[in-house]
Design a protein around this motif. Structure first.
Motif, PDB file in Angstrom:
ATOM      1  N   VAL A  84      -4.421  -2.772  -2.979  1.00 58.59           N
ATOM      2  CA  VAL A  84      -4.326  -1.789  -3.537  1.00 58.59           C
ATOM      3  C   VAL A  84      -5.343  -0.680  -2.473  1.00 58.59           C
ATOM      4  N   THR A  85      -6.190  -1.168  -2.940  1.00 56.21           N
ATOM      5  CA  THR A  85      -7.436  -0.542  -1.731  1.00 56.21           C
ATOM      6  C   THR A  85      -6.867  -0.502  -0.511  1.00 56.21           C
ATOM      7  N   ILE A 137      -4.530  -0.797  12.089  1.00 59.53           N
ATOM      8  CA  ILE A 137      -3.559  -1.167  11.421  1.00 59.53           C
ATOM      9  C   ILE A 137      -3.280  -2.858  11.083  1.00 59.53           C
ATOM     10  N   SER A 138      -2.934  -3.396  12.405  1.00 61.39           N
ATOM     11  CA  SER A 138      -2.948  -4.779  12.056  1.00 61.39           C
ATOM     12  C   SER A 138      -3.916  -5.639  11.304  1.00 61.39           C
ATOM     13  N   TYR A 139      -5.145  -4.964  11.050  1.00 59.22           N
ATOM     14  CA  TYR A 139      -5.651  -5.532  10.638  1.00 59.22           C
ATOM     15  C   TYR A 139      -5.446  -5.473   8.686  1.00 59.22           C
ATOM     16  N   ALA A 140      -5.357  -4.021   8.140  1.00 54.54           N
ATOM     17  CA  ALA A 140      -4.829  -4.051   6.951  1.00 54.54           C
ATOM     18  C   ALA A 140      -4.141  -4.927   7.139  1.00 54.54           C
ATOM     19  N   VAL A 141      -3.286  -4.937   7.573  1.00 55.81           N
ATOM     20  CA  VAL A 141      -1.739  -5.903   7.054  1.00 55.81           C
ATOM     21  C   VAL A 141      -1.713  -7.458   6.919  1.00 55.81           C
ATOM     22  N   MET A 142      -3.143  -7.717   7.839  1.00 58.33           N
ATOM     23  CA  MET A 142      -3.549  -8.732   7.746  1.00 58.33           C
ATOM     24  C   MET A 142      -4.264  -9.049   6.956  1.00 58.33           C
ATOM     25  N   GLN A 143      -4.872  -8.271   6.110  1.00 59.77           N
ATOM     26  CA  GLN A 143      -5.545  -8.586   4.935  1.00 59.77           C
ATOM     27  C   GLN A 143      -4.647  -8.467   3.646  1.00 59.77           C
ATOM     28  N   ILE A 144      -3.744  -6.917   3.385  1.00 63.62           N
ATOM     29  CA  ILE A 144      -2.828  -7.093   2.135  1.00 63.62           C
ATOM     30  C   ILE A 144      -1.879  -8.523   2.479  1.00 63.62           C
ATOM     31  N   SER A 145      -2.020  -8.574   3.569  1.00 62.98           N
ATOM     32  CA  SER A 145      -1.019 -10.119   3.734  1.00 62.98           C
ATOM     33  C   SER A 145      -2.015 -11.388   3.504  1.00 62.98           C
ATOM     34  N   MET A 146      -2.895 -11.535   3.349  1.00 66.31           N
ATOM     35  CA  MET A 146      -4.205 -12.357   2.386  1.00 66.31           C
ATOM     36  C   MET A 146      -4.208 -12.741   0.797  1.00 66.31           C
ATOM     37  N   CYS A 147      -4.017 -10.642   0.733  1.00 63.92           N
ATOM     38  CA  CYS A 147      -4.275 -10.711  -0.415  1.00 63.92           C
ATOM     39  C   CYS A 147      -3.022 -11.134  -1.353  1.00 63.92           C
ATOM     40  N   LYS A 148      -2.215 -10.710  -1.378  1.00 62.56           N
ATOM     41  CA  LYS A 148      -0.276 -10.858  -1.617  1.00 62.56           C
ATOM     42  C   LYS A 148      -0.164 -12.871  -1.346  1.00 62.56           C
ATOM     43  N   LYS A 149      -0.910 -13.847  -0.362  1.00 57.76           N
ATOM     44  CA  LYS A 149      -1.682 -14.842  -0.818  1.00 57.76           C
ATOM     45  C   LYS A 149      -2.176 -15.500  -2.344  1.00 57.76           C
ATOM     46  N   GLY A 150      -2.887 -14.553  -2.258  1.00 53.34           N
ATOM     47  CA  GLY A 150      -3.729 -15.284  -3.299  1.00 53.34           C
ATOM     48  C   GLY A 150      -3.785 -14.700  -4.509  1.00 53.34           C
TER      49      GLY A 150
END
Lengths: 406, 364
Positions: free
Chosen positions: A405-406, B337-350
């Motif tokens: 979310v963040t 932006i692409s870094y943020a996207v990477m982080q989101i994808s990592m969270c989704k995998k988690g």
């Protein structure tokens, strides 16, 4: 009551399960030992016996089951409200123990008393003494290394309170232990210390406790099932110990990760200060990382406070269970020795001497009690771990969701 | 040594050829010297820097070589898309001429300029009237270098720690498996949950691999800051040169005036010695004045052209700097932006893994 007089848990063939939701028993005062099978709903879903005070969302899901169970339960115990007492000699914490009941064994329907850890310890010892054939739930660790852990910190006191609450609830749920005299006094007496002193003087009272010979006898043929339980408990403790170490290591790594993250975020902020157009996105990243730090902190805290204590409690449980198994072995050994002594006399006796008979009974009772308790324990254990591990998974999911979310 | 093959889009004599890293370095040096007013795109790092423990610092490591290849390709694309640099003949032949390219570069004689430029870049001198914008910009490029390298260092440490967290979870996989062996009803649930823990632990490798690309994007701008600084320095150098020339001219004019009028306004050793050892003859003085007047004339012309040079430089350099600023803002925004996207994808995998594990636990 002596062992022989107590209704035997497996005396009645209870192959059918009680349907508490359908037929609330008219005489709730019946000792629950007769209907010993774990309470479960007609569809077979096991009833969660964890503390209602738990805030886990998982528990809310099972709350429905609990409500159905309320109708047949006739004893409720809660531990809460820790308070610090400062005296000239010492400083200590007391907890409020609240009891609500409809049982005849209790004079009043409600009680509220204050107890300290010492009192719980005393209770446990009394239960071990008076019910040696049963598995007594564990208490949280008695000794705390001063200087390493703050005995009066909110965190420590809360962890202990939860463990004490669980301890009493487990006894409450036990069909035999919950009717123990000492347990009753623990829940009701205004002045427990007076009772304790009285108890010391009556140590020699026969029938209060069955004497057990310590050592000197070796078991010939340990029934397979108890040998299996012993092996199982050994491996079980080992595995739990490993899991405890892994969990601690993870928490440690997470905290080190947190340290680095705390330095990482502000660098983006500094950079943002240099830039004009990029200032906003860079500040944004910095703030995000800050939020990640908070979420991670919460995760580590949860694991430390909720996950680890349960593991430790089960390791303690396994330890005390192994001791009970040893006692069982001793009882059986005593019986075998006496039997052998009789056989050697080679006299043609139509009847086996009474004391050998008594031994035999003891062995059988012990075995039966233990078996029943093991079954309950296995079931509770399964539920507890299911709850625990699902909780762990949940916490991690929540962490990732917060970060997302963040 | 890393090699790179490029292909030409246009109808060129050669479609693709091989170049080593050292040739790329040569090309860049040439461009930096020949176009001092341009912020020349940087090369990827020579040696692996800002490594975290898993990445090897070995130049022969296949991952490093691959990332270097991407960096070199990026460099060429940057040059090719630059309005001025893309027209350079040496650049063109770098892409098209198989043999003799090195000699061609050396024939331009840029080496001489390169040496003096290098000296100048590192020399310390004080400029009296630099263009304020360049001073600020140089300060900015210093700060940028400092902040990005700090960022990269901490990021590497963060990556290291995160790696540790994920990998320890792999131990759960093993112990759950062992535990499941002694359990009856709980066995299956534990076993399959353990498998998910293994998946979780393994997932960090890909995640961090992707993050390396982000780090590389930041690194490019770390090195770009160096190029920016070089342009600022060049301005300072020119300005200093100008100021020295102007100073020299002023003193010569003064000398001339003194000789002509016979007054000594400034202290000079020559003046003192001539006072002590006798004055010069009028003929000598005339000759001196004449030489000085010639020098003054030369000096004035030089000063004029230097002034012009300086102003042209400032103009063209600032134009390229503006172009660079826009490019930088655009590129870094995209990188973030692409870094943020990477982080989101990592969270989704988690979330996925733990949800799967939770399901297994629920079946216990």
């Amino acid at each position: 009551k002596s062992l022989r007089e107590m209704p035997h848990p497996l005396a009645t063939s209870s192959s059918e399960e009680m349907g508490p939701a359908l037929t609330p028993s008219p005489d709730l005062l019946l000792p629950r030992s007769i209907a010993d099978k774990d309470l479960s709903l007609p569809n077979g879903t096991p009833v969660d016996t964890s503390s209602p005070a738990s805030s886990s969302s998982l528990l809310n899901r099972l709350q429905l089951d609990d409500d159905l169970d309320v109708e047949t339960r006739d004893l409720f115990v809660t531990v809460d409200d820790p308070k610090k007492h400062v005296c000239t000699m010492e400083t200590y914490i007391t907890y409020r123990v609240t009891t609500k009941t409809t049982r005849a064994e209790f004079d009043l329907p409600e009680y509220s008393v204050r107890r300290r850890y010492q009192d719980f310890d005393w209770l446990r010892n009394k239960l071990e003494e008076s019910q040696p054939t049963h598995l007594i739930p564990p208490l949280p660790e008695k000794f705390v290394v001063k200087g390493v852990v703050d005995r009066f910190s909110e965190e420590f006191v809360e962890t202990r309170r939860k463990a004490l609450d669980k301890f009493l609830k487990r006894i409450t749920d036990h069909p035999v232990l919950s009717f123990n005299e000492h347990f009753n006094v623990f829940l009701t007496a205004k002045d427990l210390n007076a009772y304790k002193k009285q108890g010391m003087a009556l140590l020699s009272k026969v029938g209060e406790s069955v004497k057990y010979v310590t050592g000197g006898y070796k078991v010939r043929s340990r029934p397979l099932e108890f040998a299996a339980i012993g092996d199982y408990l050994d491996t079980f403790s080992l595995k739990l110990g490993t899991i405890d170490r892994i969990a601690q290591r993870i928490i440690k790594e997470q905290l080190e990760y947190l340290v680095e993250l705390r330095e990482y975020g502000p660098v983006y902020s500094t950079w943002g200060g240099l830039e004009v157009e990029l200032s906003e996105p860079l500040e944004g990243v910095s703030a995000c990382i800050g939020n990640c730090c908070t979420a991670l902190e919460e995760l580590s805290e949860d694991m430390t406070e909720e996950f680890l204590p349960v593991l430790r409690e089960y390791i303690l449980y396994a330890e005390s269970m192994k001791n009970v198994l040893k006692k069982r072995d001793q009882v059986q050994a005593e019986y075998e020795a006496k039997l052998e002594a009789v056989a050697l006399k080679k006299e043609d006796r139509p009847k086996v001497p009474t004391d050998v008979e008594k031994c035999q009974d003891r062995v059988e009772c012990f075995n039966a009690d233990l078996k029943a308790d093991m079954e309950r324990w296995q079931n509770n254990k399964r539920q507890d771990f299911r709850h625990l591990l699902m909780g762990m998974a949940d916490k991690n999911i929540q962490y990732y969701e917060k970060v997302c979310v963040t | 040594r890393a090699v790179e093959s490029q292909s030409e889009g246009q109808c060129a004599p050669v479609d693709s050829l091989w170049r080593r890293y050292s040739e790329f370095e040569l090309l860049r040096n040439y461009l930096s010297v020949t176009y001092p007013h341009i912020v020349v795109p940087p090369l990827p790092e020579k040696r692996a820097d800002f490594v975290w423990h898993k990445l090897s610092a070995d130049n022969m490591d296949p991952d490093f070589v691959e990332r270097r290849r991407i960096g070199l390709e990026n460099f060429l694309l940057r040059v090719a898309s630059h309005p001025v640099l893309c027209q350079d003949k040496i650049f063109y032949s770098f892409l098209t001429q198989e043999g003799g390219w090195k000699e061609m570069v050396n024939e331009t004689g840029f080496q001489l300029k390169a040496d003096s430029r290098l000296k100048a870049l590192n020399a310390t001198f004080r400029v009296k009237n630099p263009d304020k914008r360049f001073t600020e910009l140089k300060h900015y490029s210093d700060e940028l270098q400092s902040v990005i390298s700090h960022l990269l260092r901490v990021r590497a440490r963060v990556a290291d720690r995160l790696y540790g967290v994920y990998k320890v979870h792999g131990n759960y996989g093993r112990v759950f498996s062992e535990w499941s062996a002694i359990e009856k009803e709980m066995g299956d649930g534990l076993q399959s949950a353990g498998h998910h823990m293994d998946v979780y632990a393994a997932s960090i490798d890909d995640i961090l691999e992707e993050e390396e690309h982000y780090a590389d994007q930041l690194k490019e701008y770390l090195f770009y800051a160096e190029a920016l600084r070089a342009v600022c320095r060049k301005h300072e150098l020119m300005q200093y040169d100008l100021e020295m020339a102007a100073q020299d001219l002023t003193s010569k004019k003064q000398q001339c005036e003194e000789l002509a009028t016979g007054t000594v306004r400034t202290f000079s050793l020559k003046g003192m010695t001539s006072k002590l050892f006798g004055q010069e003859t009028p003929e000598q003085r005339e000759a001196k004045i004449k030489v000085l007047e010639e020098q003054i004339q030369e000096g004035e012309e030089q000063l004029k052209s230097k002034n012009l040079e300086g102003r042209d430089f400032v103009k063209s350099a600032w134009a390229d700097i503006e172009r660079f600023k826009e490019q930088k803002n655009h590129d870094l925004k995209e990188a973030l932006i692409s870094y943020a996207v990477m982080q989101i994808s990592m969270c989704k995998k988690g979330i996925q893994v733990w949800t799967n594990a939770k399901e297994c636990f629920s079946k216990m």
